[in-house]
Design an enzyme around this catalytic site. Structure first.
Site, PDB file in Angstrom:
ATOM      1  N   GLY A  18      39.045   7.942 145.178  1.00 17.98           N
ATOM      2  CA  GLY A  18      37.788   7.506 144.597  1.00 17.98           C
ATOM      3  C   GLY A  18      37.212   8.586 143.699  1.00 17.98           C
ATOM      4  O   GLY A  18      37.911   9.517 143.271  1.00 17.98           O
ATOM      5  N   THR A  50      34.697   3.382 145.342  1.00 18.89           N
ATOM      6  CA  THR A  50      34.143   3.655 144.011  1.00 18.89           C
ATOM      7  C   THR A  50      34.320   2.460 143.084  1.00 18.89           C
ATOM      8  O   THR A  50      33.403   2.072 142.356  1.00 18.89           O
ATOM      9  CB  THR A  50      34.826   4.889 143.396  1.00 18.89           C
ATOM     10  OG1 THR A  50      34.546   6.031 144.202  1.00 18.89           O
ATOM     11  CG2 THR A  50      34.336   5.135 141.977  1.00 18.89           C
ATOM     12  N   ALA A  53      31.560  -0.184 143.226  1.00 19.63           N
ATOM     13  CA  ALA A  53      30.155   0.189 143.038  1.00 19.63           C
ATOM     14  C   ALA A  53      29.603  -0.515 141.805  1.00 19.63           C
ATOM     15  O   ALA A  53      30.096  -0.321 140.696  1.00 19.63           O
ATOM     16  CB  ALA A  53      30.027   1.703 142.891  1.00 19.63           C
ATOM     17  N   GLU A 122      16.265   0.613 140.812  1.00 23.83           N
ATOM     18  CA  GLU A 122      16.635  -0.030 142.063  1.00 23.83           C
ATOM     19  C   GLU A 122      15.633   0.317 143.153  1.00 23.83           C
ATOM     20  O   GLU A 122      14.731   1.146 142.947  1.00 23.83           O
ATOM     21  CB  GLU A 122      18.062   0.386 142.475  1.00 23.83           C
ATOM     22  CG  GLU A 122      19.116  -0.030 141.455  1.00 23.83           C
ATOM     23  CD  GLU A 122      20.511   0.384 141.856  1.00 23.83           C
ATOM     24  OE1 GLU A 122      20.680   1.016 142.914  1.00 23.83           O
ATOM     25  OE2 GLU A 122      21.451   0.056 141.107  1.00 23.83           O
ATOM     26  N   HIS A 250      23.471  -3.472 153.101  1.00 26.37           N
ATOM     27  CA  HIS A 250      22.942  -3.910 151.812  1.00 26.37           C
ATOM     28  C   HIS A 250      22.234  -5.242 152.021  1.00 26.37           C
ATOM     29  O   HIS A 250      22.789  -6.158 152.633  1.00 26.37           O
ATOM     30  CB  HIS A 250      24.061  -4.073 150.780  1.00 26.37           C
ATOM     31  CG  HIS A 250      23.556  -4.097 149.381  1.00 26.37           C
ATOM     32  ND1 HIS A 250      22.868  -5.173 148.862  1.00 26.37           N
ATOM     33  CD2 HIS A 250      23.615  -3.179 148.387  1.00 26.37           C
ATOM     34  CE1 HIS A 250      22.526  -4.909 147.612  1.00 26.37           C
ATOM     35  NE2 HIS A 250      22.972  -3.703 147.300  1.00 26.37           N
ATOM     36  N   ARG A 297      16.360   0.062 151.127  1.00 20.01           N
ATOM     37  CA  ARG A 297      17.316  -0.923 151.644  1.00 20.01           C
ATOM     38  C   ARG A 297      17.123  -1.228 153.131  1.00 20.01           C
ATOM     39  O   ARG A 297      17.284  -2.372 153.550  1.00 20.01           O
ATOM     40  CB  ARG A 297      18.748  -0.439 151.402  1.00 20.01           C
ATOM     41  CG  ARG A 297      19.160  -0.511 149.952  1.00 20.01           C
ATOM     42  CD  ARG A 297      20.554   0.014 149.741  1.00 20.01           C
ATOM     43  NE  ARG A 297      20.942  -0.145 148.341  1.00 20.01           N
ATOM     44  CZ  ARG A 297      22.097   0.289 147.848  1.00 20.01           C
ATOM     45  NH1 ARG A 297      22.964   0.901 148.635  1.00 20.01           N
ATOM     46  NH2 ARG A 297      22.390   0.104 146.585  1.00 20.01           N
ATOM     47  N   HIS A 358      27.330  -1.840 154.335  1.00 24.64           N
ATOM     48  CA  HIS A 358      27.561  -1.345 152.972  1.00 24.64           C
ATOM     49  C   HIS A 358      27.932   0.132 152.904  1.00 24.64           C
ATOM     50  O   HIS A 358      28.789   0.521 152.126  1.00 24.64           O
ATOM     51  CB  HIS A 358      26.302  -1.601 152.142  1.00 24.64           C
ATOM     52  CG  HIS A 358      26.442  -1.306 150.689  1.00 24.64           C
ATOM     53  ND1 HIS A 358      27.382  -1.931 149.890  1.00 24.64           N
ATOM     54  CD2 HIS A 358      25.749  -0.459 149.871  1.00 24.64           C
ATOM     55  CE1 HIS A 358      27.260  -1.490 148.645  1.00 24.64           C
ATOM     56  NE2 HIS A 358      26.299  -0.586 148.615  1.00 24.64           N
ATOM     57  N   ARG A 393      20.301   6.069 152.680  1.00 24.73           N
ATOM     58  CA  ARG A 393      20.665   6.485 151.321  1.00 24.73           C
ATOM     59  C   ARG A 393      19.801   5.784 150.274  1.00 24.73           C
ATOM     60  O   ARG A 393      19.637   4.567 150.299  1.00 24.73           O
ATOM     61  CB  ARG A 393      22.139   6.150 151.065  1.00 24.73           C
ATOM     62  CG  ARG A 393      22.600   6.418 149.629  1.00 24.73           C
ATOM     63  CD  ARG A 393      24.075   6.125 149.492  1.00 24.73           C
ATOM     64  NE  ARG A 393      24.376   4.715 149.611  1.00 24.73           N
ATOM     65  CZ  ARG A 393      24.492   3.875 148.589  1.00 24.73           C
ATOM     66  NH1 ARG A 393      24.283   4.302 147.353  1.00 24.73           N
ATOM     67  NH2 ARG A 393      24.809   2.610 148.789  1.00 24.73           N
TER      68      ARG A 393
END
Length: 527
Positions: A18, A50, A53, A122, A250, A297, A358, A393
């Site tokens: 990745g 990766t 994403a 986001e 997620h 999230r 996620h 995160r």
């Protein structure tokens, strides 16, 4: 029958392909042109977390309203008091330089009509700071990095090579090693799946960049390769591990029964203005957080989970109908096309969504130089606990973390390489006495059972009783799989099962030990 062959010596062994593994490989191979660099990956070259994403990379770059301090504060708030402030500061301030490297390597981030980068926003971000390539940013980064790596003559890229275990004193000296003791890594045993042989890679330095563990749950946005291999490998090698109880779900995976893994509806869609509605069409996020759809999230995922439990319905909806369709389609072409393929016209229809596993915020402990507690073993990316994410995160900080820590590992190892010596007397893989496993159904059944246990008992909302049930069931699976592994011919599916059970057990144990609700961790029995 998987057999052993001669040892393969290399200067640098990289497990995973990745953003972290490829970035490190590219930098180290460029600086040390005569060094031998080996990348092993369990699937095709590009198959990694990766690649999937969608959102992008969060960076303070060309937004005059933004600042390092704002990005730092957004990250700390999302992490719910559990981030390492010095790590957060280091990563965010290092980000622009790492971004320029990506651009120089050929990554094409979207620009607006003025020629500046089109910055998205986001959940949890106070400013527009997400650089992206439509809604397939990870795929674009993977493409450009692979193109650069393939130009390097001193990199051997081995696909369908599955890392079984790293080699430490336990194998070399037949000594039992304790966690936190002085242990060194001498390489890894790797299964060449196509040729059915176990190769012994002896290396001066090893980088673990194997990604996450989403496949431990029934519903996940992670590809099927994300089976917690790196975390389990590090645990067996007695590396320090922490905060694996923080699993990020997620909030908005596309509800499409039978599709696996779940298709991700990027958080950037909510950043673009989409609103959540319950099964009856009512807005609900205002009942949970003043930021509504732009809350972090963990908050949005728990809100949806609560709405689903109240209604007994299988999903909620994401409403994009009132958004500018031409701009939406230009920004999210992959999502628009996917929805259309299922008969969902985002101009007229709501998108059915559910939370899905996620990202794991904890993992193998590393310091600011990406060093693990095991000498000569470094780690980058989702497999690690760096201190950046804390309990949750912040969206689009993960690709950034992988870039920065790959760079830190490169800088640290570069200082040591010239004096490093190749390990001696490394034993080859021993599979004497094993037999061919004719009961593949056992592996399939147990893998599905792990997923059900984790989804039912160690999901978005947990309780002491649920965790106890998970622990009891996982113990039985662990013992059964241990016997099967020790007495059967080696295979990827058997190794993956062993790693999934180990990872599931670790998440459960760490969940039992946490005594307060923070970030993505929520236990009904804690206040």
């Amino acid at each position: 029958m998987a057999t052993s062959n001669k040892k393969i010596e290399c200067d640098f062994l990289i497990i995973g392909s990745g953003i972290s593994g490829l970035t490190f490989a590219l930098k180290i191979a460029t600086k040390f042109e005569k060094a031998k660099v080996v990348i092993v990956t369990k699937d095709e070259k590009s198959e990694s977390n990766t690649k999937y994403a969608q959102g992008g990379i969060a960076t303070v770059y060309n937004n005059n309203k933004d600042s390092f301090e704002q990005h730092i504060q957004d990250t700390l708030i999302a992490g719910d008091g559990l981030c390492d402030p010095e790590v957060v500061k280091m990563v965010i301030k290092d980000a622009p330089e790492r971004l320029v490297e990506l651009i120089n390597w050929g990554v094409k981030f979207d620009k607006n009509k003025t020629g500046n980068y089109d910055l998205g926003r986001e959940g949890g971000h106070s400013q527009n700071r997400i650089l992206h390539h439509a809604d397939i940013t990870g795929l674009e980064i993977e493409r450009s990095l692979l193109a650069q790596v393939e130009q390097k003559q001193n990199i051997d890229f081995l696909t369908h090579h599955y890392a079984i275990d790293v080699i430490t004193e336990h194998q070399v000296k037949k000594e039992k090693t304790k966690r936190n003791s002085k242990i060194s890594c001498f390489g890894a045993y790797v299964l060449d799946e196509k040729n059915e042989i176990v190769k012994t890679f002896v290396s001066k330095f090893t980088l673990l960049a194997s990604g996450g563990n989403g496949q431990v749950y029934e519903t996940t946005t992670n590809p099927i390769i994300a089976t917690g291999d790196g975390l389990a490998i590090a645990y067996r090698a007695k590396a320090e591990i922490s905060e694996v109880e923080f699993i990020q779900f997620h909030p908005t995976a596309l509800y499409n029964p039978g599709e696996y893994p779940a298709f991700l509806i990027s958080e950037a869609v909510r950043g673009f203005g989409a609103k959540l509605r319950d099964y009856n069409g009512n807005f609900f996020m205002h009942n949970y957080d003043k930021r509504e759809e732009l809350a972090s999230r963990d908050i949005v995922a728990r809100a949806i989970d609560n709405e689903l439990k109240k209604s007994g319905k299988p999903h909620v909806y994401l409403d994009c109908k009132y958004l500018d369709f031409d701009k939406f389609k230009a920004h999210f072409p992959n999502i628009t096309e996917k929805c259309a393929s299922l008969g969902i016209d985002v101009r007229k229809d709501y998108i059915p969504v559910v939370p899905a596993s996620h990202y794991i915020c904890g993992g193998v402990n590393v310091n600011k130089n990406a060093k693990t507690s095991i000498k000569k073993l470094y780690a980058c990316g989702e497999v690690t606990r760096t201190g950046l994410h804390g309990g949750n995160r912040l969206a689009s900080n993960s690709l950034l973390e992988g870039l920065v820590y790959a760079h830190k590992a490169f800088l640290n190892i570069s200082k040591k390489f010239e004096k490093a010596k190749m390990p001696n007397d490394i034993p080859e893989w021993n599979d004497i006495g094993v037999k061919k496993n004719t009961e593949k159904i056992l592996i399939t059944h147990d893998r599905n059972e792990v997923k059900k246990i984790m989804s039912n008992y160690v999901g978005i909302v947990r309780s002491n009783e649920r965790l106890k049930r998970a622990e009891n069931r996982l113990k039985i699976l662990y013992e059964d799989t241990k016997v099967l592994y020790n007495n059967s011919e080696l295979s990827v599916d058997l190794c993956e099962l062993r790693n999934l059970i180990t990872t599931a057990y670790l998440i459960t144990q760490f969940s039992k030990n946490r005594k307060e609700n923070s970030g993505g961790f929520y236990n009904l029995d804690l206040k």
